[in-house]
Enzyme design. Structure first.
Site, PDB file in Angstrom:
ATOM      1  N   CYS A  68      13.004   5.757  -6.296  1.00 40.30           N
ATOM      2  CA  CYS A  68      12.154   7.003  -6.660  1.00 40.30           C
ATOM      3  C   CYS A  68      11.629   7.532  -5.584  1.00 40.30           C
ATOM      4  O   CYS A  68      11.505   8.754  -5.029  1.00 40.30           O
ATOM      5  CB  CYS A  68      11.053   6.475  -7.591  1.00 40.30           C
ATOM      6  SG  CYS A  68      11.994   6.065  -9.271  1.00 40.30           S
ATOM      7  N   GLU A  79      10.452   8.480 -12.954  1.00 39.69           N
ATOM      8  CA  GLU A  79      10.851   9.473 -12.178  1.00 39.69           C
ATOM      9  C   GLU A  79      11.955  10.054 -12.005  1.00 39.69           C
ATOM     10  O   GLU A  79      12.298  11.481 -11.875  1.00 39.69           O
ATOM     11  CB  GLU A  79      10.162   9.036 -10.844  1.00 39.69           C
ATOM     12  CG  GLU A  79       8.888   8.503 -10.540  1.00 39.69           C
ATOM     13  CD  GLU A  79       8.802   6.848 -10.862  1.00 39.69           C
ATOM     14  OE1 GLU A  79       9.706   6.669 -11.588  1.00 39.69           O
ATOM     15  OE2 GLU A  79       7.891   6.403 -10.089  1.00 39.69           O
ATOM     16  N   CYS A  97       8.479   3.089  -6.686  1.00 40.14           N
ATOM     17  CA  CYS A  97       9.636   2.242  -6.121  1.00 40.14           C
ATOM     18  C   CYS A  97      10.392   2.950  -4.903  1.00 40.14           C
ATOM     19  O   CYS A  97      10.229   4.089  -4.833  1.00 40.14           O
ATOM     20  CB  CYS A  97      10.470   1.477  -7.246  1.00 40.14           C
ATOM     21  SG  CYS A  97      11.858   2.495  -7.518  1.00 40.14           S
ATOM     22  N   SER A 148       3.063   3.762  -9.513  1.00 36.52           N
ATOM     23  CA  SER A 148       3.431   3.887  -8.231  1.00 36.52           C
ATOM     24  C   SER A 148       5.035   3.828  -8.163  1.00 36.52           C
ATOM     25  O   SER A 148       5.807   3.100  -8.395  1.00 36.52           O
ATOM     26  CB  SER A 148       2.721   2.851  -7.229  1.00 36.52           C
ATOM     27  OG  SER A 148       3.082   2.944  -6.080  1.00 36.52           O
ATOM     28  N   HIS A 160      14.887   5.287 -13.848  1.00 38.13           N
ATOM     29  CA  HIS A 160      13.211   4.992 -13.913  1.00 38.13           C
ATOM     30  C   HIS A 160      12.723   6.224 -14.169  1.00 38.13           C
ATOM     31  O   HIS A 160      13.392   7.294 -14.270  1.00 38.13           O
ATOM     32  CB  HIS A 160      12.869   4.559 -12.515  1.00 38.13           C
ATOM     33  CG  HIS A 160      12.988   3.287 -11.997  1.00 38.13           C
ATOM     34  ND1 HIS A 160      12.376   2.743 -10.973  1.00 38.13           N
ATOM     35  CD2 HIS A 160      13.883   2.164 -12.624  1.00 38.13           C
ATOM     36  CE1 HIS A 160      12.699   1.372 -10.762  1.00 38.13           C
ATOM     37  NE2 HIS A 160      13.737   1.145 -11.880  1.00 38.13           N
TER      38      HIS A 160
END
Lengths: 151, 151
Positions: B82, B52, B79, B77, B50
């Site tokens: 992360c 992040e 998950c 936002s 992802h």
């Protein structure tokens, strides 16, 4: 010993032979290993490649339903990052080699409905005990803990 | 707009240009970007990358104290995976581009003491809204949700 935990230990030992941190994991679906991995912080310079994350990465792109039918075997109790990943992917069961050298977020996993089994493997314990004694600074770096050497 | 959120959006756009999922992130320490990343599920076939996580991976091996003084900027936002990583590394503050198209684990972050800022960026919202409309099956795969096409 369960053959999947043996495969996770083999990954941990491979990591040790590569000069890395000896933690390994395998993701198992319907009795087949679909991803194997080991901690590769040292080998690839990546702080996110814990054993569990590496096994997930190496499982490739799987449909959501596959994770939800899988079991993750890991030689060491999963930290918060790996716990987050287990919950995110909806993996329903985790088999843990040992939680004596490091106690991860097992309570969060359990309270979130994940089934946990502790293999309590002497082989897993010795791998980590010997490694932590030999390389405490590297171990602290891996679990993102400050240590006396300024990590 | 804050220059670090702009850098995270640039990462998201780079991901889109590569044929990937447009989510980007940067890790900032003392006013300097120490890691940039974007979702690379499609590009590298990795379910753990992802935005992040990719930014954390690209920050390389950092001492624990660096994470504890850093701010993570992400276009979407975070998950559960992360979020677990943010908590594991002890990152004290997260700036989130938007949480309209996906609401991650902001409550867990807040209740764990992480400071959250929502930029509520129209640019971030449009990136994800357009992407989800164009590639719903890929988006469902990325958030590990089953969808009607059998993912």
């Amino acid at each position: 010993m369960n053959k999947f935990m043996r495969a996770a230990i083999a990954e941990a030992q491979l990591g040790l032979e590569e000069g890395g941190i000896p933690i390994g994991a395998v993701l198992v679906h319907n009795g087949n290993i679909i991803g194997r991995g080991h901690n590769r912080r040292v080998q690839l310079g990546s702080p996110i490649l814990h054993g569990e994350m590496d096994a997930l990465a190496n499982s490739g792109r799987q449909p959501a339903k596959i994770y939800r039918e899988s079991v993750l075997y890991t030689t060491l109790s999963p930290c918060m990052m790996c716990t987050g990943a287990i919950l995110f992917f909806g993996i329903p069961k985790v088999v843990i080699g040992e939680n004596t050298n490091f106690m991860g977020e097992e309570e969060l996993l359990r309270s979130s409905g994940v089934k946990i089994e502790i293999a309590d493997s002497e082989e897993c314990k010795k791998l980590m005990r010997d490694f932590i004694a030999a390389r405490p600074e590297l171990w602290n770096e891996d679990i993102a803990e400050p240590c006396k050497t300024g990590n």
